[in-house]
Design a protein around this motif. Structure first.
Motif, PDB file in Angstrom:
ATOM      1  N   THR A  47       2.059   1.515   5.990  1.00 54.99           N
ATOM      2  CA  THR A  47       1.372   1.432   4.682  1.00 54.99           C
ATOM      3  C   THR A  47       2.025   2.337   3.667  1.00 54.99           C
ATOM      4  OG1 THR A  47      -0.192   3.085   5.461  1.00 54.99           O
ATOM      5  CG2 THR A  47      -0.855   0.771   5.671  1.00 54.99           C
ATOM      6  N   LYS A  51       3.761   1.159   0.112  1.00 55.92           N
ATOM      7  CA  LYS A  51       3.368   1.723  -1.185  1.00 55.92           C
ATOM      8  C   LYS A  51       4.584   2.219  -1.954  1.00 55.92           C
ATOM      9  CE  LYS A  51      -1.367   3.122  -0.181  1.00 55.92           C
ATOM     10  NZ  LYS A  51      -2.281   4.272  -0.039  1.00 55.92           N
ATOM     11  N   ALA A  57      -0.790  -1.198  -2.436  1.00 57.19           N
ATOM     12  CA  ALA A  57      -1.181  -1.143  -1.035  1.00 57.19           C
ATOM     13  C   ALA A  57      -0.999  -2.514  -0.421  1.00 57.19           C
ATOM     14  CB  ALA A  57      -2.637  -0.694  -0.903  1.00 57.19           C
ATOM     15  N   ALA A  61      -4.589  -3.443   3.563  1.00 60.17           N
ATOM     16  CA  ALA A  61      -5.314  -2.299   2.967  1.00 60.17           C
ATOM     17  C   ALA A  61      -6.274  -2.766   1.907  1.00 60.17           C
ATOM     18  CB  ALA A  61      -4.304  -1.312   2.380  1.00 60.17           C
TER      19      ALA A  61
END
Length: 248
Positions: A47, A51, A57, A61
């Motif tokens: 993640t 990003k 995200a 997410a």
């Protein structure tokens, strides 16, 4: 004896098996825990990389965040969505922090209430002013009454003082005659003075008759002294007189 030994051996064997099973479960728990935390760490790392690359995200997410929002909006017990409570905002608006825009009818009502309050305050002020004026007038009247009473007392005191002084200065005297003409009275008084008598004239205003001039003789402290002069004037001069009082 043999049977007892067999029983003991079987019991030891059962205990050993139980210990081995417990040890096996303990080892499995440790392995599963390590595997779970390692998977979570990999997911977090992925993640963060996503990003940094896209500035957003990942879809998972976002879905997770949406799920959390839905969970927040739902009742934790029943599962229904919570209603947003707006009474706090309305209270703030009533207090004046965030003024609400009233409708036309409400505006007119508010204006009417404001006018009524202004009228009430104006009437109250007028009443207060009237009451103040009345109190001032009452106070003035009281002061005037007090001043009038004081003046009356002073006049009465002066009159009493004059009366007391006049009473102290009263003397007995003899009145010989009274004339309408002043010249006639002065002539008689002059003749008596030439003969050695203490004569004088007293002008007196009589109602419906005007001013008269009385001719009197002597000023005596006692009545017997006045009586002795009265008999002398009658026998020697031929004047009839009467005894009276004088403050002259």
């Amino acid at each position: 004896m043999i049977r007892e030994r067999e029983k003991n051996n079987k019991a030891k064997l059962v205990i050993l098996v139980l210990l081995l099973v417990a040890l096996l479960f303990f080892v499995l728990g440790i392995v599963v825990n390590k595997w779970f935390w390692s998977k979570d760490t990999v997911h977090r790392a992925l993640t963060e990389i996503a990003k940094e690359d896209t500035g957003k995200a990942p879809i998972a997410a976002d879905k997770k965040a949406e799920g959390t929002k839905e969970a927040k909006n739902k009742n934790p017990i029943v599962g229904e969505e919570k209603e947003e409570f707006t009474f706090y905002k309305t209270l703030q608006n009533e207090k004046g922090t965030v003024p609400l825009k009233p409708q036309d009818g409400q505006k007119e009502k508010v204006r009417e209430k404001v006018k009524e309050k202004e009228q009430d305050t104006g009437e109250k002020k007028e009443k207060k002013e009237v009451v103040k004026e009345e109190k001032k007038e009452k106070a003035k009247k009281k002061e005037q009454k007090k001043e009038a009473a004081i003046k009356k007392e002073n006049v009465v005191k002066k009159e009493k003082a004059r009366e007391s002084i006049a009473a102290k200065e009263k003397r007995y005297t003899l009145q010989i005659a009274a004339f309408k003409e002043k010249d006639t009275a002065e002539e008689l008084a002059g003749r008596l003075k030439k003969k050695g008598y203490d004569s004088y004239i007293v002008p007196v205003t009589i109602s419906q008759k005007g001013v008269w001039f009385r001719v009197r003789v002597g000023r005596f402290e006692t009545r017997p002294d006045a009586q002795s002069l009265q008999s002398k004037l009658k026998g020697k001069e031929g004047f009839n007189s009467f005894i009276t009082f004088t403050t002259e």
